[in-house]
Design a protein around this motif. Sequence first.
Motif, PDB file in Angstrom:
ATOM      1  N   ALA A  14       0.832  -1.211   0.000  1.00  0.00           N
ATOM      2  CA  ALA A  14       0.000   0.000   0.000  1.00  0.00           C
ATOM      3  C   ALA A  14       0.865   1.259   0.000  1.00  0.00           C
ATOM      4  CB  ALA A  14      -0.930   0.003   1.208  1.00  0.00           C
ATOM      5  N   ARG A  15       1.903   1.271   0.823  1.00  0.00           N
ATOM      6  CA  ARG A  15       2.825   2.419   0.875  1.00  0.00           C
ATOM      7  C   ARG A  15       3.470   2.642  -0.499  1.00  0.00           C
ATOM      8  NH1 ARG A  15       4.533   0.664   5.315  1.00  0.00           N
ATOM      9  NH2 ARG A  15       6.298  -0.492   4.518  1.00  0.00           N
ATOM     10  N   GLU A  61       0.763   3.931  -3.080  1.00  0.00           N
ATOM     11  CA  GLU A  61       0.412   5.341  -2.892  1.00  0.00           C
ATOM     12  C   GLU A  61       1.482   6.252  -3.478  1.00  0.00           C
ATOM     13  OE1 GLU A  61      -0.190   5.568   1.327  1.00  0.00           O
ATOM     14  OE2 GLU A  61      -2.053   4.409   1.208  1.00  0.00           O
ATOM     15  N   ALA A  62       2.737   5.923  -3.260  1.00  0.00           N
ATOM     16  CA  ALA A  62       3.839   6.715  -3.824  1.00  0.00           C
ATOM     17  C   ALA A  62       3.853   6.605  -5.344  1.00  0.00           C
ATOM     18  CB  ALA A  62       5.172   6.251  -3.231  1.00  0.00           C
ATOM     19  N   PHE A  63       3.623   5.394  -5.849  1.00  0.00           N
ATOM     20  CA  PHE A  63       3.621   5.171  -7.295  1.00  0.00           C
ATOM     21  C   PHE A  63       2.498   5.961  -7.953  1.00  0.00           C
ATOM     22  CE2 PHE A  63       3.713   2.820 -11.255  1.00  0.00           C
ATOM     23  CZ  PHE A  63       5.052   2.471 -11.375  1.00  0.00           C
ATOM     24  N   VAL A 118       9.004   9.397  -7.282  1.00  0.00           N
ATOM     25  CA  VAL A 118      10.084   8.412  -7.334  1.00  0.00           C
ATOM     26  C   VAL A 118      10.856   8.330  -6.025  1.00  0.00           C
ATOM     27  CG1 VAL A 118      11.938   9.830  -8.332  1.00  0.00           C
ATOM     28  CG2 VAL A 118      11.821   7.396  -8.862  1.00  0.00           C
ATOM     29  N   ASP A 119      11.027   9.456  -5.316  1.00  0.00           N
ATOM     30  CA  ASP A 119      11.739   9.405  -4.036  1.00  0.00           C
ATOM     31  C   ASP A 119      10.961   8.566  -3.013  1.00  0.00           C
ATOM     32  OD1 ASP A 119      13.918  10.942  -4.901  1.00  0.00           O
ATOM     33  OD2 ASP A 119      12.902  12.814  -4.385  1.00  0.00           O
ATOM     34  N   ALA A 120       9.656   8.749  -2.952  1.00  0.00           N
ATOM     35  CA  ALA A 120       8.838   7.970  -2.023  1.00  0.00           C
ATOM     36  C   ALA A 120       8.774   6.501  -2.437  1.00  0.00           C
ATOM     37  CB  ALA A 120       7.436   8.569  -1.926  1.00  0.00           C
ATOM     38  N   VAL A 125      11.295   0.567  -1.060  1.00  0.00           N
ATOM     39  CA  VAL A 125      11.900  -0.654  -1.604  1.00  0.00           C
ATOM     40  C   VAL A 125      13.235  -0.964  -0.923  1.00  0.00           C
ATOM     41  CG1 VAL A 125      10.786  -0.299  -3.853  1.00  0.00           C
ATOM     42  CG2 VAL A 125      13.124   0.492  -3.516  1.00  0.00           C
ATOM     43  N   THR A 126      13.636  -2.216  -1.030  1.00  0.00           N
ATOM     44  CA  THR A 126      14.911  -2.658  -0.470  1.00  0.00           C
ATOM     45  C   THR A 126      16.078  -2.185  -1.337  1.00  0.00           C
ATOM     46  OG1 THR A 126      14.873  -4.751  -1.695  1.00  0.00           O
ATOM     47  CG2 THR A 126      13.869  -4.740   0.516  1.00  0.00           C
TER      48      THR A 126
END
Length: 121
Positions: free
Chosen positions: A17-18, A21-23, A28-30, A35-36
Amino acid sequence: MTTDAAVDERATAAAVARFAEAFDRHDVDAVMAAVTDDCVFESTAPPDGVRHEGRVAVRAAWTAFFRDAAGSTFETEQQVVAGDRAVVLWRYTWPTGHVRGVDVFRVRDGLVAEKLSYVKG
């Protein structure tokens, strides 16, 4: 009493979900914060997709995608979570059309480690 699987599935759903929402914001920073370090992204580019491994390659792929995706949106049609995996059926719409597809996510330590994308067509 909560089982380990239930805890894993809640953490998996929250991580996806996180990321989503950023996507959706084309941030791109969020996205990269979700991500790992060793993340993997496989795009839907024909015929077999393009595999991007590691933060630098994945950031470059998503930066280019967001640059070219003005006016586009993703809509989640369904999401199924099982342990550290999530399958998301989606519809991607742009000003002149749409396509449907599916992402297979793997989550590790509360972050997306893998996003494998497939498209109908």
